[in-house]
Design a protein around this motif. Structure first.
Motif, PDB file in Angstrom:
ATOM      1  N   GLU A  34      10.907   8.093  -7.796  1.00 16.47           N
ATOM      2  CA  GLU A  34      10.813   8.749  -6.484  1.00 16.47           C
ATOM      3  C   GLU A  34      12.152   9.347  -6.064  1.00 16.47           C
ATOM      4  N   LEU A  35      13.214   8.803  -6.589  1.00 13.92           N
ATOM      5  CA  LEU A  35      14.561   9.298  -6.323  1.00 13.92           C
ATOM      6  C   LEU A  35      15.185   9.706  -7.656  1.00 13.92           C
ATOM      7  N   PRO A  36      16.130  10.637  -7.627  1.00  8.04           N
ATOM      8  CA  PRO A  36      16.797  11.017  -8.875  1.00  8.04           C
ATOM      9  C   PRO A  36      17.446   9.805  -9.551  1.00  8.04           C
ATOM     10  N   ARG A  37      17.501   9.835 -10.878  1.00 10.48           N
ATOM     11  CA  ARG A  37      18.069   8.717 -11.653  1.00 10.48           C
ATOM     12  C   ARG A  37      19.513   8.398 -11.277  1.00 10.48           C
ATOM     13  N   ASP A  38      20.276   9.423 -10.901  1.00  8.11           N
ATOM     14  CA  ASP A  38      21.691   9.197 -10.577  1.00  8.11           C
ATOM     15  C   ASP A  38      21.910   8.816  -9.110  1.00  8.11           C
ATOM     16  N   SER A  39      20.844   8.551  -8.383  1.00  6.85           N
ATOM     17  CA  SER A  39      20.966   8.110  -6.985  1.00  6.85           C
ATOM     18  C   SER A  39      21.686   6.770  -6.913  1.00  6.85           C
ATOM     19  N   GLU A  40      22.398   6.582  -5.849  1.00  6.23           N
ATOM     20  CA  GLU A  40      23.086   5.310  -5.572  1.00  6.23           C
ATOM     21  C   GLU A  40      22.365   4.648  -4.395  1.00  6.23           C
ATOM     22  N   PRO A  41      21.456   3.703  -4.653  1.00  3.68           N
ATOM     23  CA  PRO A  41      20.646   3.131  -3.571  1.00  3.68           C
ATOM     24  C   PRO A  41      21.444   2.534  -2.412  1.00  3.68           C
ATOM     25  N   LEU A  42      22.523   1.814  -2.700  1.00  3.13           N
ATOM     26  CA  LEU A  42      23.289   1.219  -1.599  1.00  3.13           C
ATOM     27  C   LEU A  42      23.978   2.304  -0.777  1.00  3.13           C
ATOM     28  N   GLU A  43      24.523   3.302  -1.447  1.00  7.53           N
ATOM     29  CA  GLU A  43      25.155   4.410  -0.737  1.00  7.53           C
ATOM     30  C   GLU A  43      24.130   5.150   0.124  1.00  7.53           C
ATOM     31  N   LEU A  44      22.954   5.376  -0.434  1.00  6.70           N
ATOM     32  CA  LEU A  44      21.895   6.055   0.310  1.00  6.70           C
ATOM     33  C   LEU A  44      21.423   5.212   1.492  1.00  6.70           C
ATOM     34  N   ALA A  45      21.299   3.902   1.301  1.00  8.91           N
ATOM     35  CA  ALA A  45      20.887   3.019   2.400  1.00  8.91           C
ATOM     36  C   ALA A  45      21.911   3.044   3.528  1.00  8.91           C
ATOM     37  N   ASN A  46      23.190   3.025   3.180  1.00  8.84           N
ATOM     38  CA  ASN A  46      24.235   3.111   4.213  1.00  8.84           C
ATOM     39  C   ASN A  46      24.178   4.452   4.930  1.00  8.84           C
ATOM     40  N   LEU A  47      23.971   5.528   4.177  1.00 14.19           N
ATOM     41  CA  LEU A  47      23.861   6.848   4.787  1.00 14.19           C
ATOM     42  C   LEU A  47      22.663   6.909   5.737  1.00 14.19           C
ATOM     43  N   LEU A  48      21.533   6.369   5.300  1.00 12.76           N
ATOM     44  CA  LEU A  48      20.338   6.346   6.153  1.00 12.76           C
ATOM     45  C   LEU A  48      20.615   5.616   7.463  1.00 12.76           C
ATOM     46  N   LEU A  49      21.221   4.442   7.358  1.00 16.24           N
ATOM     47  CA  LEU A  49      21.482   3.662   8.571  1.00 16.24           C
ATOM     48  C   LEU A  49      22.495   4.367   9.471  1.00 16.24           C
ATOM     49  N   ASN A  50      23.542   4.949   8.867  1.00 18.40           N
ATOM     50  CA  ASN A  50      24.541   5.661   9.677  1.00 18.40           C
ATOM     51  C   ASN A  50      23.913   6.848  10.408  1.00 18.40           C
ATOM     52  N   THR A  79       0.818  -1.214   0.000  1.00 12.83           N
ATOM     53  CA  THR A  79       0.000   0.000   0.000  1.00 12.83           C
ATOM     54  C   THR A  79       0.852   1.264   0.000  1.00 12.83           C
ATOM     55  N   LEU A  80       2.165   1.118   0.183  1.00 17.85           N
ATOM     56  CA  LEU A  80       3.058   2.270   0.241  1.00 17.85           C
ATOM     57  C   LEU A  80       3.984   2.299  -0.970  1.00 17.85           C
ATOM     58  N   THR A  81       4.409   3.490  -1.339  1.00 20.68           N
ATOM     59  CA  THR A  81       5.415   3.614  -2.395  1.00 20.68           C
ATOM     60  C   THR A  81       6.738   3.095  -1.843  1.00 20.68           C
TER      61      THR A  81
END
Length: 192
Positions: A143-159, A74-76
């Motif tokens: 939902e995120l820019p095309r040049d986003s790096e999902p793994l890098e962003l996930a690590n940043l989120l967790l940190n 039900t969520l994006t």
């Protein structure tokens, strides 16, 4: 019926969160659970083995939270990733804002015990990998820019989350967690 081993691990979840590894006394654990010392050593060779099994149980709970949030159709995708952190925040509230057991143990033990450092880093890797998959879906859906790096962003989120969890524990207040989520998810969606 709960087994002796399960009683010890369940008590260990709370006691390791509250006291950390070094201040967790086996006698206090035995007194709280009513388990004789011999029964403890029947199930666990050492305090270290016990704590590692408590971490494994903690990760079972983390994976349930990941399943509940990242699997919510039900969520994006981006809202599913945020939902995982919101569920974690709710768990922290229930625990009195003691924060993340992995983060606490990592701060306490990573510089002095390579076994714990490796196990905790593996656990964080599992979390970031699952979040990164969801963020990859968010990127593909725009939902995120095309040049986003999902793994890098996930690590940043967790940190960032772990730092906010520490501040939340110090203040016994969810405000650092809320501000981190609002800022990070807002920044992530901006075009680069």
């Amino acid at each position: 019926m709960t087994t002796t081993r399960e009683r010890l691990i369940e008590a260990g979840l709370r006691l390791l969160l509250e006291h950390g590894y070094n201040d967790l006394g086996i006698q206090a654990l035995l007194k709280e659970t009513g388990v004789p010392k011999g029964s403890f050593y029947h199930h666990f060779r050492s305090k270290e083995e016990f704590a590692l099994q408590v971490i494994d149980r903690y990760m079972e709970e983390v994976h349930l939270g990941l399943d509940a949030s990242l699997g919510d159709p039900t969520l994006t995708p981006l809202n599913r990733a945020r939902r995982f952190f919101e569920l974690s925040r709710e768990k922290y509230r229930q625990d009195g804002y003691m924060g993340c057991m992995l983060g606490g143990l990592g701060q306490e033990l990573s510089g002095v015990n390579e076994t714990f450092a490796a196990r905790i880093e593996t656990c964080f890797g599992e979390v970031t990998s699952r979040i990164a998959s969801c963020l990859e879906e968010a990127r593909r859906q725009g939902e995120l820019p095309r040049d986003s790096e999902p793994l890098e962003l996930a690590n940043l989120l967790l940190n960032c989350w772990e730092g906010a969890a520490l501040r939340s524990r110090l203040l016994r207040d969810p405000a650092p967690l809320d501000r981190m989520l609002d800022f990070t998810f807002s920044a992530a969606t901006r075009a680069s």
